[in-house]
Write a protein that holds these residues in place. Structure first.
Motif, short mmCIF file in Angstrom:
data_model
loop_
_atom_site.label_atom_id
_atom_site.label_comp_id
_atom_site.label_asym_id
_atom_site.label_seq_id
_atom_site.Cartn_x
_atom_site.Cartn_y
_atom_site.Cartn_z
N ILE A 112 0.71 -1.28 -0.17
CA ILE A 112 0.06 0.07 0.09
C ILE A 112 0.82 1.27 0.07
O ILE A 112 0.39 2.34 -0.28
N SER A 113 2.14 1.03 0.26
CA SER A 113 2.87 2.35 0.22
C SER A 113 3.39 2.72 -1.21
O SER A 113 3.75 3.77 -1.57
N ARG A 114 3.31 1.67 -1.98
CA ARG A 114 3.88 1.95 -3.40
C ARG A 114 2.85 2.46 -4.14
O ARG A 114 1.76 2.19 -4.18
N GLU A 115 3.29 3.28 -5.26
CA GLU A 115 2.53 3.98 -6.27
C GLU A 115 1.49 3.06 -7.08
O GLU A 115 0.20 3.23 -6.98
N GLU A 116 1.94 1.81 -7.23
CA GLU A 116 0.95 0.93 -8.14
C GLU A 116 0.13 0.10 -7.15
O GLU A 116 -0.69 -0.64 -7.46
N GLY A 117 0.46 0.05 -5.85
CA GLY A 117 -0.48 -0.32 -4.93
C GLY A 117 -1.43 0.75 -4.39
O GLY A 117 -2.23 1.25 -5.05
N GLY A 118 -1.41 0.87 -2.94
CA GLY A 118 -2.17 1.93 -2.38
C GLY A 118 -1.80 3.26 -2.77
O GLY A 118 -2.51 4.16 -2.86
N GLY A 119 -0.61 3.57 -3.07
CA GLY A 119 -0.05 4.76 -3.47
C GLY A 119 -0.32 5.89 -2.53
O GLY A 119 -0.33 6.89 -2.89
N ILE A 120 -0.07 5.41 -1.32
CA ILE A 120 -0.51 6.37 0.07
C ILE A 120 0.84 6.61 0.87
O ILE A 120 0.79 7.48 1.60
N GLY A 121 1.81 6.47 0.24
CA GLY A 121 3.35 6.55 0.71
C GLY A 121 3.51 6.06 2.20
O GLY A 121 2.53 5.54 2.89
N GLU A 122 4.54 6.02 2.80
CA GLU A 122 5.03 5.33 4.00
C GLU A 122 4.39 5.77 5.10
O GLU A 122 3.85 4.91 6.09
N ASP A 123 4.20 7.14 5.50
CA ASP A 123 3.75 7.84 6.64
C ASP A 123 2.15 7.31 6.64
O ASP A 123 1.79 6.57 7.69
N ASP A 124 1.52 7.47 5.78
CA ASP A 124 -0.06 6.97 5.65
C ASP A 124 -0.08 5.62 5.71
O ASP A 124 -1.13 5.25 6.58
N ALA A 125 0.82 4.74 5.25
CA ALA A 125 0.80 3.32 5.08
C ALA A 125 0.78 2.71 6.62
O ALA A 125 0.34 1.87 7.10
N LYS A 126 1.83 3.51 7.06
CA LYS A 126 2.41 3.15 8.80
C LYS A 126 0.82 3.35 9.73
O LYS A 126 0.67 2.72 10.21
N GLU A 127 0.45 4.65 9.39
CA GLU A 127 -0.56 5.06 10.16
C GLU A 127 -1.97 4.20 9.95
O GLU A 127 -2.56 3.46 10.74
N PHE A 128 -2.13 3.64 8.66
CA PHE A 128 -3.06 2.74 8.20
C PHE A 128 -3.14 1.43 8.95
O PHE A 128 -3.92 0.90 9.65
N MET A 129 -2.01 0.78 9.00
CA MET A 129 -1.67 -0.49 9.36
C MET A 129 -1.47 -0.44 11.00
O MET A 129 -1.94 -1.30 11.49
N GLU A 130 -1.04 0.55 11.65
CA GLU A 130 -1.17 1.05 13.02
C GLU A 130 -2.80 0.89 13.35
O GLU A 130 -3.03 0.24 14.45
N ARG A 131 -3.59 1.59 12.67
CA ARG A 131 -4.98 1.57 13.11
C ARG A 131 -5.71 0.11 12.98
O ARG A 131 -6.22 -0.33 13.77
N LEU A 132 -5.46 -0.47 11.84
CA LEU A 132 -5.97 -1.77 11.44
C LEU A 132 -5.43 -2.90 12.35
O LEU A 132 -6.37 -3.74 12.81
N VAL A 133 -4.21 -2.81 12.90
CA VAL A 133 -3.78 -3.95 13.53
C VAL A 133 -3.82 -3.76 14.98
O VAL A 133 -4.28 -4.71 15.84
N ARG A 134 -3.50 -2.60 15.51
CA ARG A 134 -3.34 -2.46 16.91
C ARG A 134 -4.29 -1.24 17.59
O ARG A 134 -5.28 -1.64 18.38
N LEU A 135 -4.70 -0.29 16.96
CA LEU A 135 -5.51 0.60 17.69
C LEU A 135 -7.14 0.30 17.47
O LEU A 135 -7.80 0.43 18.47
N GLU A 136 -7.39 -0.25 16.45
CA GLU A 136 -8.89 -0.70 15.98
C GLU A 136 -9.01 -2.18 16.18
O GLU A 136 -10.08 -2.59 15.99
N ASP A 137 -8.07 -2.65 16.36
CA ASP A 137 -7.98 -4.46 16.37
C ASP A 137 -8.89 -4.96 15.33
O ASP A 137 -9.68 -5.69 15.46
N ARG A 138 -8.50 -4.80 14.00
CA ARG A 138 -9.31 -5.17 13.05
C ARG A 138 -8.38 -6.30 12.25
O ARG A 138 -8.78 -6.55 10.97
N PHE A 139 -7.30 -6.70 12.50
CA PHE A 139 -6.66 -7.62 12.03
C PHE A 139 -6.61 -8.81 12.96
O PHE A 139 -5.97 -8.79 14.05
N HIS A 140 -7.66 -9.83 12.85
CA HIS A 140 -7.92 -11.07 13.62
C HIS A 140 -7.00 -12.27 13.23
O HIS A 140 -7.00 -12.49 11.98
N THR A 141 -6.54 -12.74 14.05
CA THR A 141 -5.49 -14.08 13.79
C THR A 141 -5.99 -15.18 14.77
O THR A 141 -6.40 -15.19 15.86
#
Length: 185
Positions: free
Chosen positions: A153-182
């Motif tokens: 999602i950091s890559r232009e051909e993926g999400g194209g959102i850049g590393e800072d936004d990708a880091k925020e997104f993954m932090e929210r997904l995995v830790r802050l909002e607990d939306r990555f269930h294993t």
């Protein structure tokens, strides 16, 4: 000891879901998709559902292939992405092929599944709706998939959102909002 499974589909069937199942780890997602099929038949509006599956060989391990195709046709499943770790191993110079490799090769697919290919992607970064599920062996695989998602999602051909936004997104997904269930075994 038998324990109740922790993977439950989202309460709102219109929420997007992204599933990763390795080998027999696809079993809970078969249940998810059967449940979605019943909801669809009862008139519920379903959100997108993408499934990444990992098996050793397509010829004798890709069980449920016909079910996946039927669920796609019916609108229960939006996309299925199979990775066969031991197929074509000689063409890859002896390297196994995993879901994380597929994500790296096709970053746009993961961005689509995460709903990052929308005009309102800044809103998606700050408030993701997608629920992500992993079922399979532990062995660092969920973290490897998370790292591959971040890179894609950091890559232009993926999400194209850049590393800072990708880091925020993954932090929210995995830790802050607990939306990555294993559920690992």
């Amino acid at each position: 000891q038998i324990r109740t499974g922790i993977l439950q589909p989202p309460a709102d069937p219109s929420d997007p879901i992204l599933m990763f199942g390795l080998g027999t780890g696809v079993a809970p997602f078969r249940g998810f998709l059967q449940h979605r099929h019943a909801l669809l038949k009862s008139g519920a509006k379903l959100g997108p559902a993408a499934l990444y599956v990992g098996f050793r060989h397509e010829d004798h391990d890709f069980y449920l292939k016909e079910d996946y195709e039927a669920w796609k046709k019916d609108g229960v499943l939006s996309a299925v992405h199979p990775a066969f770790s031991h197929d074509n191993i000689l063409q890859r110079g002896g390297k196994l092929y995993f879901i994380s490799d597929m994500i790296e090769e096709k970053p746009q697919d993961i961005a689509d599944a995460l709903q990052l290919k929308t005009p309102a992607k800044k809103d998606v970064i700050r408030k993701p709706r997608v629920h992500v599920y992993y079922c399979g062996p532990a062995k660092g695989i969920p973290e490897t998939i998370q790292n591959a998602m971040f890179a894609a999602i950091s890559r232009e051909e993926g999400g194209g959102i850049g590393e800072d936004d990708a880091k925020e997104f993954m932090e929210r997904l995995v830790r802050l909002e607990d939306r990555f269930h294993t559920e690992c075994f």
